[in-house]
Design a protein around this motif. Structure first.
Motif, PDB file in Angstrom:
ATOM      1  N   ILE A 133      53.802 -57.339  43.777  1.00  0.00           N
ATOM      2  CA  ILE A 133      52.477 -57.969  43.759  1.00  0.00           C
ATOM      3  C   ILE A 133      52.612 -59.306  44.469  1.00  0.00           C
ATOM      4  N   GLN A 134      51.875 -59.493  45.549  1.00  0.00           N
ATOM      5  CA  GLN A 134      52.057 -60.655  46.411  1.00  0.00           C
ATOM      6  C   GLN A 134      51.089 -61.793  46.102  1.00  0.00           C
ATOM      7  N   VAL A 135      50.153 -61.596  45.165  1.00  0.00           N
ATOM      8  CA  VAL A 135      49.148 -62.626  44.901  1.00  0.00           C
ATOM      9  C   VAL A 135      49.052 -62.892  43.410  1.00  0.00           C
ATOM     10  N   ARG A 136      48.411 -63.975  43.091  1.00  0.00           N
ATOM     11  CA  ARG A 136      48.176 -64.338  41.696  1.00  0.00           C
ATOM     12  C   ARG A 136      46.686 -64.640  41.504  1.00  0.00           C
ATOM     13  N   GLU A 137      46.272 -64.726  40.271  1.00  0.00           N
ATOM     14  CA  GLU A 137      44.884 -65.043  39.956  1.00  0.00           C
ATOM     15  C   GLU A 137      44.502 -66.398  40.555  1.00  0.00           C
ATOM     16  N   THR A 138      43.293 -66.487  41.102  1.00  0.00           N
ATOM     17  CA  THR A 138      42.683 -67.668  41.732  1.00  0.00           C
ATOM     18  C   THR A 138      43.231 -67.954  43.127  1.00  0.00           C
ATOM     19  N   GLN A 139      44.223 -67.201  43.611  1.00  0.00           N
ATOM     20  CA  GLN A 139      44.784 -67.488  44.934  1.00  0.00           C
ATOM     21  C   GLN A 139      43.788 -67.127  46.032  1.00  0.00           C
ATOM     22  N   TRP A 140      43.754 -67.950  47.091  1.00  0.00           N
ATOM     23  CA  TRP A 140      42.897 -67.678  48.244  1.00  0.00           C
ATOM     24  C   TRP A 140      43.666 -66.796  49.223  1.00  0.00           C
ATOM     25  N   VAL A 141      43.039 -65.713  49.662  1.00  0.00           N
ATOM     26  CA  VAL A 141      43.676 -64.793  50.604  1.00  0.00           C
ATOM     27  C   VAL A 141      42.787 -64.631  51.819  1.00  0.00           C
ATOM     28  N   LYS A 142      43.401 -64.233  52.919  1.00  0.00           N
ATOM     29  CA  LYS A 142      42.672 -63.939  54.141  1.00  0.00           C
ATOM     30  C   LYS A 142      42.606 -62.430  54.338  1.00  0.00           C
ATOM     31  N   ALA A 143      41.614 -61.985  55.081  1.00  0.00           N
ATOM     32  CA  ALA A 143      41.470 -60.559  55.355  1.00  0.00           C
ATOM     33  C   ALA A 143      42.729 -60.040  56.040  1.00  0.00           C
ATOM     34  N   GLY A 144      43.296 -58.969  55.494  1.00  0.00           N
ATOM     35  CA  GLY A 144      44.513 -58.395  56.040  1.00  0.00           C
ATOM     36  C   GLY A 144      45.776 -58.817  55.332  1.00  0.00           C
ATOM     37  N   ASP A 145      45.708 -59.834  54.460  1.00  0.00           N
ATOM     38  CA  ASP A 145      46.905 -60.255  53.717  1.00  0.00           C
ATOM     39  C   ASP A 145      47.345 -59.143  52.755  1.00  0.00           C
ATOM     40  N   VAL A 146      48.667 -59.042  52.565  1.00  0.00           N
ATOM     41  CA  VAL A 146      49.211 -58.033  51.647  1.00  0.00           C
ATOM     42  C   VAL A 146      48.981 -58.495  50.208  1.00  0.00           C
ATOM     43  N   LEU A 147      48.367 -57.639  49.416  1.00  0.00           N
ATOM     44  CA  LEU A 147      48.100 -57.944  48.016  1.00  0.00           C
ATOM     45  C   LEU A 147      49.090 -57.232  47.095  1.00  0.00           C
ATOM     46  N   VAL A 148      49.220 -55.909  47.281  1.00  0.00           N
ATOM     47  CA  VAL A 148      50.062 -55.089  46.412  1.00  0.00           C
ATOM     48  C   VAL A 148      50.820 -54.086  47.273  1.00  0.00           C
ATOM     49  N   GLN A 149      52.086 -53.831  46.908  1.00  0.00           N
ATOM     50  CA  GLN A 149      52.893 -52.830  47.599  1.00  0.00           C
ATOM     51  C   GLN A 149      53.267 -51.723  46.623  1.00  0.00           C
ATOM     52  N   LEU A 150      52.991 -50.481  47.042  1.00  0.00           N
ATOM     53  CA  LEU A 150      53.342 -49.315  46.232  1.00  0.00           C
ATOM     54  C   LEU A 150      54.635 -48.686  46.749  1.00  0.00           C
ATOM     55  N   ASP A 151      55.273 -47.896  45.903  1.00  0.00           N
ATOM     56  CA  ASP A 151      56.484 -47.181  46.307  1.00  0.00           C
ATOM     57  C   ASP A 151      56.136 -46.220  47.447  1.00  0.00           C
ATOM     58  N   ASP A 152      56.841 -46.364  48.579  1.00  0.00           N
ATOM     59  CA  ASP A 152      56.481 -45.591  49.771  1.00  0.00           C
ATOM     60  C   ASP A 152      57.524 -44.536  50.149  1.00  0.00           C
ATOM     61  N   ARG A 153      58.461 -44.211  49.256  1.00  0.00           N
ATOM     62  CA  ARG A 153      59.522 -43.276  49.641  1.00  0.00           C
ATOM     63  C   ARG A 153      58.971 -41.881  49.945  1.00  0.00           C
TER      64      ARG A 153
END
Length: 377
Positions: free
Chosen positions: A64-84
């Protein structure tokens, strides 16, 4: 001395009366020139679009790349799932595309092979035909037996049959490959589309911000398994907030879209004034759209002055200088003198998925082209 006191008292009363009269005159001038054209309310609140971010595929949350109240820009990574699993499917799709290219390339080469075999068979048939004609002339002289002549005829017939069979095979192969380039062949395109689908599934293991804004109501936890469509968090674009002002129905007779509005927020105090424009009035009162609408047909009905939400757009530059938060209370004051103004054009908050996926699409297109080049030689 008594007359002096009376005179002083009379003078004080006259001064007070004069001040009172001047106050009335000043207020009357202010009211008739300005205040009567204003409609104001303190029942106004900041609103905004709440963009839910959901998982498009099922998977386990790896990061999880973000926290509550954090400002993000369009395209920023928010969450990564297992991709195997997705990477394995992507690798298999690459191999399928390579195999499809080789199979179609073999079909193209098969046409050339059939043409070469036809050329050889036609040369052989020409020789056999000449031999048959020569033997046919020697039968009368007894130099060639009838049996040998029959074998020559059979050989020529076998060559004719072989040429006919090769022509049929050649036609079948040409029907598969004629008039189309290898990269545009349906078999290759099907494998390429399967590769695109696998790449899309792999890309969806990375959940990106669909719009710029602040992260709110984050519900995802590290290590949790999420389902497709499950809400992970929300993004609120604070740069495009608006105000919903609830005016009494008796105030709305002169309110129209396009009229200027002055707003103040308790968040910044009276020193900061926001300029707004009336976008439109709601189609009904707040009570009409409530979860439990009022039952006005009941016998114990009591008349209550209703309020109608008025949507107000804010100045983007002022929002940039003094950001607001959704839910803040505002004081709105509409200047109703101008009633024939053009309403501001509504610019919707849109999710620009094309922009988010463009880079991935360019990359997979380049990968497909490279696989085709590597396997067509």
């Amino acid at each position: 001395e008594l007359e002096t006191k009376v005179s002083a008292r009379r003078g004080g009363l006259l001064t007070i009366a004069l001040i009172f009269i001047l106050g009335i005159i000043a207020y009357s001038a202010y009211y008739f020139s300005h205040a009567r054209y204003l409609e104001d309310t303190e029942d106004a609140y900041v609103g905004g679009e709440i963009v839910p971010v959901s998982a498009e595929i099922a998977g386990v949350v790896n990061a999880i790349q973000v926290r509550e109240t954090q400002w993000v820009k369009a395209g920023d990574v928010l969450v990564q799932l297992d991709d195997r699993d997705a990477q394995l499917a992507l690798s298999a799709a690459r191999l399928d595309l390579a195999r499809a290219v080789r199979e179609v390339r073999a079909a193209y080469l098969g046409v050339d092979e059939i043409d070469a075999q036809l050329h050889a068979r036609e040369i052989e048939r020409s020789r056999e035909k000449a031999d048959l004609a020569r033997r046919d002339g020697l039968v009368a002289l007894g130099a060639v037996s009838a049996e040998e002549l029959a074998h020559a005829r059979d050989q020529l017939a076998a060559s004719d049959a072989a040429i006919a069979a090769l022509n049929q095979r050649g036609n079948a192969l040409r029907a598969q490959v004629s008039g189309i380039q290898l990269a545009e062949h349906p078999i290759v395109l099907k494998a390429a589309n399967a590769l695109r689908a696998a790449a899309l599934m792999a890309a969806r293991t990375i959940v990106r911000a669909p719009i710029s804004g602040a992260v709110v109501r984050k519900q995802v936890q590290l290590g949790a398994r999420v389902a497709a469509g499950q809400a992970l968090l929300n993004v609120v674009p604070l740069q495009s907030v608006f105000v919903d002002a609830n005016f009494k129905e008796v105030q709305l007779g002169r309110v129209f879209p396009g009229q200027p509005v002055r707003l103040r927020s308790d968040f910044y105090g009276s020193s900061v004034v926001f300029d707004g424009v009336v976008v439109g009035l709601s189609a009904g009162t707040g009570a009409a759209f409530a979860l439990l609408p009022a039952q006005n047909a009941s016998g114990n009905w009591i008349k209550v002055v209703q309020r109608v939400p008025v949507r107000i757009a804010l100045n983007p530059e002022q929002l940039k200088a003094h950001p607001l938060r959704v839910g803040l209370s505002m004081r709105a004051e509409i200047d109703v003198r101008d009633t024939i103004l053009e309403a501001p054009q509504f610019v919707p908050v849109a999710l620009d998925r094309a922009a988010l996926e463009q880079a991935d699409d360019v990359a997979i297109s380049a990968q497909i082209a490279q696989i085709i080049r590597d396997n067509r030689a």
